[in-house]
Scaffold this motif. Structure first.
Motif, PDB file in Angstrom:
ATOM      1  N   GLU A  16       0.937  -1.390   0.017  1.00  0.00           N
ATOM      2  CA  GLU A  16      -0.064  -0.032   0.082  1.00  0.00           C
ATOM      3  C   GLU A  16       0.781   1.148  -0.021  1.00  0.00           C
ATOM      4  N   PRO A  17       1.836   1.410  -1.048  1.00  0.00           N
ATOM      5  CA  PRO A  17       2.967   2.355  -0.950  1.00  0.00           C
ATOM      6  C   PRO A  17       2.062   4.082  -0.968  1.00  0.00           C
ATOM      7  N   THR A  18       0.833   4.001  -1.463  1.00  0.00           N
ATOM      8  CA  THR A  18       0.355   5.503  -1.719  1.00  0.00           C
ATOM      9  C   THR A  18      -0.998   5.548  -0.786  1.00  0.00           C
ATOM     10  N   ARG A  19      -1.238   4.727   0.346  1.00  0.00           N
ATOM     11  CA  ARG A  19      -2.251   4.734   1.178  1.00  0.00           C
ATOM     12  C   ARG A  19      -2.070   6.283   1.790  1.00  0.00           C
ATOM     13  N   GLY A  20      -3.114   6.986   1.804  1.00  0.00           N
ATOM     14  CA  GLY A  20      -3.174   8.220   2.863  1.00  0.00           C
ATOM     15  C   GLY A  20      -2.422   9.423   2.053  1.00  0.00           C
ATOM     16  N   ILE A  21      -1.953   9.331   0.951  1.00  0.00           N
ATOM     17  CA  ILE A  21      -1.242  10.398   0.319  1.00  0.00           C
ATOM     18  C   ILE A  21      -1.865  11.041  -1.101  1.00  0.00           C
ATOM     19  N   ASP A  22      -1.472  12.407  -1.276  1.00  0.00           N
ATOM     20  CA  ASP A  22      -2.504  13.066  -2.357  1.00  0.00           C
ATOM     21  C   ASP A  22      -2.020  12.435  -3.542  1.00  0.00           C
ATOM     22  N   VAL A  23      -2.884  12.991  -4.667  1.00  0.00           N
ATOM     23  CA  VAL A  23      -2.449  12.501  -5.765  1.00  0.00           C
ATOM     24  C   VAL A  23      -1.136  12.989  -6.429  1.00  0.00           C
ATOM     25  N   GLY A  24      -0.688  14.361  -6.148  1.00  0.00           N
ATOM     26  CA  GLY A  24       0.402  14.723  -6.460  1.00  0.00           C
ATOM     27  C   GLY A  24       1.699  13.828  -6.228  1.00  0.00           C
ATOM     28  N   ALA A  25       1.517  13.497  -4.724  1.00  0.00           N
ATOM     29  CA  ALA A  25       2.595  12.810  -4.063  1.00  0.00           C
ATOM     30  C   ALA A  25       2.453  11.176  -4.737  1.00  0.00           C
ATOM     31  N   LYS A  26       1.282  10.849  -5.088  1.00  0.00           N
ATOM     32  CA  LYS A  26       1.042   9.568  -5.647  1.00  0.00           C
ATOM     33  C   LYS A  26       2.020   9.615  -6.839  1.00  0.00           C
ATOM     34  N   PHE A  27       1.544  10.610  -7.769  1.00  0.00           N
ATOM     35  CA  PHE A  27       2.398  10.678  -8.989  1.00  0.00           C
ATOM     36  C   PHE A  27       3.952  10.603  -8.769  1.00  0.00           C
ATOM     37  N   GLU A  28       4.598  11.257  -7.788  1.00  0.00           N
ATOM     38  CA  GLU A  28       5.792  11.266  -7.650  1.00  0.00           C
ATOM     39  C   GLU A  28       6.368   9.751  -6.970  1.00  0.00           C
ATOM     40  N   ILE A  29       5.422   8.981  -6.470  1.00  0.00           N
ATOM     41  CA  ILE A  29       5.641   7.695  -5.911  1.00  0.00           C
ATOM     42  C   ILE A  29       5.842   6.587  -7.091  1.00  0.00           C
ATOM     43  N   TYR A  30       4.861   6.950  -7.836  1.00  0.00           N
ATOM     44  CA  TYR A  30       4.850   6.033  -9.044  1.00  0.00           C
ATOM     45  C   TYR A  30       6.253   6.319 -10.163  1.00  0.00           C
ATOM     46  N   THR A  31       6.552   7.696 -10.308  1.00  0.00           N
ATOM     47  CA  THR A  31       7.765   8.036 -10.867  1.00  0.00           C
ATOM     48  C   THR A  31       9.158   7.502 -10.192  1.00  0.00           C
ATOM     49  N   ILE A  32       8.964   7.399  -9.110  1.00  0.00           N
ATOM     50  CA  ILE A  32      10.160   6.626  -8.227  1.00  0.00           C
ATOM     51  C   ILE A  32      10.149   5.056  -8.720  1.00  0.00           C
ATOM     52  N   ILE A  33       9.109   4.583  -8.605  1.00  0.00           N
ATOM     53  CA  ILE A  33       8.942   2.980  -8.930  1.00  0.00           C
ATOM     54  C   ILE A  33       9.545   2.892 -10.296  1.00  0.00           C
ATOM     55  N   ASN A  34       8.844   3.794 -11.157  1.00  0.00           N
ATOM     56  CA  ASN A  34       9.580   3.699 -12.554  1.00  0.00           C
ATOM     57  C   ASN A  34      11.153   3.808 -12.728  1.00  0.00           C
ATOM     58  N   ARG A  35      11.529   4.774 -11.926  1.00  0.00           N
ATOM     59  CA  ARG A  35      13.081   4.998 -12.035  1.00  0.00           C
ATOM     60  C   ARG A  35      13.651   3.774 -11.412  1.00  0.00           C
ATOM     61  N   LEU A  36      13.259   3.116 -10.478  1.00  0.00           N
ATOM     62  CA  LEU A  36      13.809   1.719  -9.965  1.00  0.00           C
ATOM     63  C   LEU A  36      13.736   0.511 -10.856  1.00  0.00           C
ATOM     64  N   VAL A  37      12.678   0.537 -11.707  1.00  0.00           N
ATOM     65  CA  VAL A  37      12.629  -0.883 -12.690  1.00  0.00           C
ATOM     66  C   VAL A  37      13.453  -0.357 -13.736  1.00  0.00           C
ATOM     67  N   ALA A  38      13.816   0.862 -13.885  1.00  0.00           N
ATOM     68  CA  ALA A  38      14.646   1.283 -15.154  1.00  0.00           C
ATOM     69  C   ALA A  38      16.075   0.953 -14.862  1.00  0.00           C
ATOM     70  N   GLN A  39      16.325   1.059 -13.468  1.00  0.00           N
ATOM     71  CA  GLN A  39      17.588   0.538 -13.077  1.00  0.00           C
ATOM     72  C   GLN A  39      17.946  -1.037 -12.848  1.00  0.00           C
ATOM     73  N   GLY A  40      16.657  -1.520 -13.316  1.00  0.00           N
ATOM     74  CA  GLY A  40      16.815  -3.192 -13.176  1.00  0.00           C
ATOM     75  C   GLY A  40      16.555  -3.661 -11.674  1.00  0.00           C
ATOM     76  N   LYS A  41      15.992  -3.009 -11.057  1.00  0.00           N
ATOM     77  CA  LYS A  41      15.170  -3.485  -9.794  1.00  0.00           C
ATOM     78  C   LYS A  41      13.883  -4.390  -9.980  1.00  0.00           C
ATOM     79  N   ALA A  42      13.287  -5.196  -9.158  1.00  0.00           N
ATOM     80  CA  ALA A  42      12.157  -5.818  -9.129  1.00  0.00           C
ATOM     81  C   ALA A  42      11.239  -5.383  -8.195  1.00  0.00           C
ATOM     82  N   VAL A  43      10.130  -4.997  -8.557  1.00  0.00           N
ATOM     83  CA  VAL A  43       9.242  -4.197  -7.701  1.00  0.00           C
ATOM     84  C   VAL A  43       7.902  -4.977  -7.434  1.00  0.00           C
ATOM     85  N   VAL A  44       7.361  -5.328  -6.331  1.00  0.00           N
ATOM     86  CA  VAL A  44       6.107  -5.896  -5.942  1.00  0.00           C
ATOM     87  C   VAL A  44       5.102  -4.946  -5.285  1.00  0.00           C
ATOM     88  N   VAL A  45       4.093  -4.627  -5.911  1.00  0.00           N
ATOM     89  CA  VAL A  45       3.103  -3.508  -5.064  1.00  0.00           C
ATOM     90  C   VAL A  45       1.965  -4.143  -4.665  1.00  0.00           C
TER      91      VAL A  45
END
Length: 512
Positions: free
Chosen positions: A434-463
């Motif tokens: 639940e990485p975006t529980r209780g946070i606003d839409v702008g902060a959610k977008f930033e979290i999604y961007t961070i996730i994208n950055r991680l997988v671009a670096q070759g990380k595996a992410v489970v949400v």
């Protein structure tokens, strides 16, 4: 203005070094559901604490009128005396007391002798429970209830106080879609009974579905109040008021290029810590480098239990099955071993389990990998500050200093600190509950961007997420869980909310 129940005029609230609210005004009509929107840190909860007396009269500037008369509340009891009741995001129930005891705590039903009349208490509690759609025995301990039902108990508690204005702070933040829908239906029924509601929420789809009016607050100021009754106010319109600009999309674009398998579990079974039942039953799944894999399931399906048991067996007992990292079978019998094998888990409850709220940003960021900063058994304080400063810059954490207490940050920035802590361990697979529980839409977008950055670096992410649109917007594949069993694996281009929900509610197949 006879139809106006509540007015707040020119509310200004200051804390040392910061002005949380500045000249905020608000008018709420009788018998309406009035939503309040804004980014984390905009001042929404502060405004409601002013209204309910948590911040007493004299600690703020401005005036409050209830039913046309000025009111001055010096505490919660004062506001409740006129029928204003607030339900905070962190539920205020005592887990080991009964449902009835919680409903009437501080408002006990006493007999002529002055002692509590338990027959009356339990009978009235049963009536109140029925009014919110619960059939539970009022003598049952609250700890036996799920979060959705606990939320309904809080509303029953409010009804026991003859509530006229009910304030709900993020009432569906911890609920799945089914429980959220049930709660919204209840709010509609309360509105029909003449009870006015103020709802703070980041779930804009719920606001557009239920609110009669929506007030937008940005940076401690009132931006506008929108009339929602015509049905022509879109989520995009609300977002523009919240963040001061248009968001082109709720989810950032990402090109998926999955690589080799990083994590695989096979026939994973977990028993409840104290009860004789399986919470995870023969689950198997895999995640590849550069891939986001979602786990969808209703409350109680076993999503968190699965993640925590994989992460160093931090939940459950009699855990069996096989765990592979990069094709090699490994044993992660403790959290330390899991971290050593490249697994990280960001909990769904960041305030209780993810952060030390009284510690500073620096200490929280380094907490999971202090060994990387130690020399001769001592932590290098300068290096610790350097790491925290890098995280603050890379994750865009909004804080004056890395020496500020994490408890003073907004929810979105707290979540970024949680992510920073686990990224400092340099994991190969990052499990986000639940990485975006209780946070606003702008902060959610930033979290999604961070996730994208991680997988671009070759990380595996489970949400893991209770919001199906979120999983559909950010994942490559989605596994569904029902009663502890994996019931489906769907590529995102073939997934819909409908077919995911069908799999999430799938009954256990008969073996006879």
């Amino acid at each position: 203005m006879d139809d106006v129940l509540l007015e707040m005029r020119g509310i200004t609230k200051r804390f040392p070094g910061v002005k949380a609210l500045e000249d905020v005004s608000l008018a709420v009509r009788r018998g309406e559901i009035h939503a309040i929107c804004g980014e984390n840190g905009a001042g929404k909860s502060t405004l409601m604490k002013v209204l309910s007396g948590v911040y007493p009269a004299g600690s703020y500037d401005g005036e409050i009128l209830f039913e046309g008369r000025p009111v001055h509340f010096n505490g919660i009891r004062d506001s409740e005396a006129v029928g204003i009741v607030i339900i905070h995001q962190e539920l205020a129930l005592v887990p080991y007391l009964s449902i009835a005891e919680n409903i009437f705590l501080g408002n006990e039903r006493r007999g002529r002798s002055g002692f509590i009349d338990w027959n009356r208490t339990n009978a009235e509690a049963a009536t109140l429970l029925a009014s919110v759609g619960l059939s539970e025995n009022p003598v049952s301990p609250v700890i036996q209830l799920g979060v959705g039902k606990q939320q309904l108990v809080e509303i029953a508690k409010a009804l026991s106080k003859e509530v006229r204005l009910l304030i709900l702070d993020e009432p569906t933040a911890a609920l799945n879609d089914v429980d959220s829908a049930h709660l919204l239906d209840l709010l509609r029924r309360l509105r029909d009974q003449g009870i006015t509601c103020i709802m703070i929420s980041h779930k804009l789809n719920e606001i557009t579905a239920i609110a009669d009016s929506t007030t937008v607050i940005r940076d401690g100021r009132t931006v506008e109040t929108l009339d929602m009754r015509g049905g022509d106010v879109s989520q995009e319109r609300i977002i523009r008021g919240m963040v001061g600009r248009d968001l082109d999309s709720f989810y950032p674009d990402r090109i998926s290029t999955p690589g080799d398998e990083v994590l695989r579990i096979e026939d994973w079974t977990v028993w409840h810590p104290v009860q004789q039942r399986k919470v995870v039953d023969g689950a198997s799944l895999s995640v590849r480098a550069g891939e986001v894999v979602g786990i969808a399931g209703l409350m109680g399906a076993g999503r968190t239990e699965l993640a925590m048991s994989v992460f160093g067996r931090s939940y459950g007992r009699d855990i069996s099955g096989r765990l592979f990292m990069h094709g090699r079978r490994v044993r992660a019998r403790t959290v330390a071993e899991a971290i050593d094998h490249g697994i990280a888990y960001a909990t769904e409850d960041r305030k209780r389990y993810g952060l030390n709220l009284i510690a500073d940003v620096r200490a929280n960021v380094s907490a999971a990998a202090l060994g990387k900063l130690a020399r001769g058994g001592w932590v290098n304080g300068n290096e610790e500050i350097k790491v925290a400063e890098e995280s603050r810059r890379d994750m865009s954490i909004k804080t004056r200093s890395v020496m500020d207490s994490v408890g003073t940050l907004s929810g979105g920035n707290q979540q970024k600190v949680v992510l920073s802590k686990w990224l400092f361990t340099d994991p190969d697979v990052l499990i986000l509950d639940e990485p975006t529980r209780g946070i606003d839409v702008g902060a959610k977008f930033e979290i999604y961007t961070i996730i994208n950055r991680l997988v671009a670096q070759g990380k595996a992410v489970v949400v893991i997420s209770s919001e199906l649109p979120e999983l559909l917007g950010i994942c490559d594949r989605i596994y569904t869980l029902s009663a502890g069993r994996i019931t489906g694996e769907v590529p995102v281009d073939q997934a819909t909310q409908e077919n995911l929900m069908a799999l999430m509610t799938k009954e256990k197949e008969s073996t006879g």
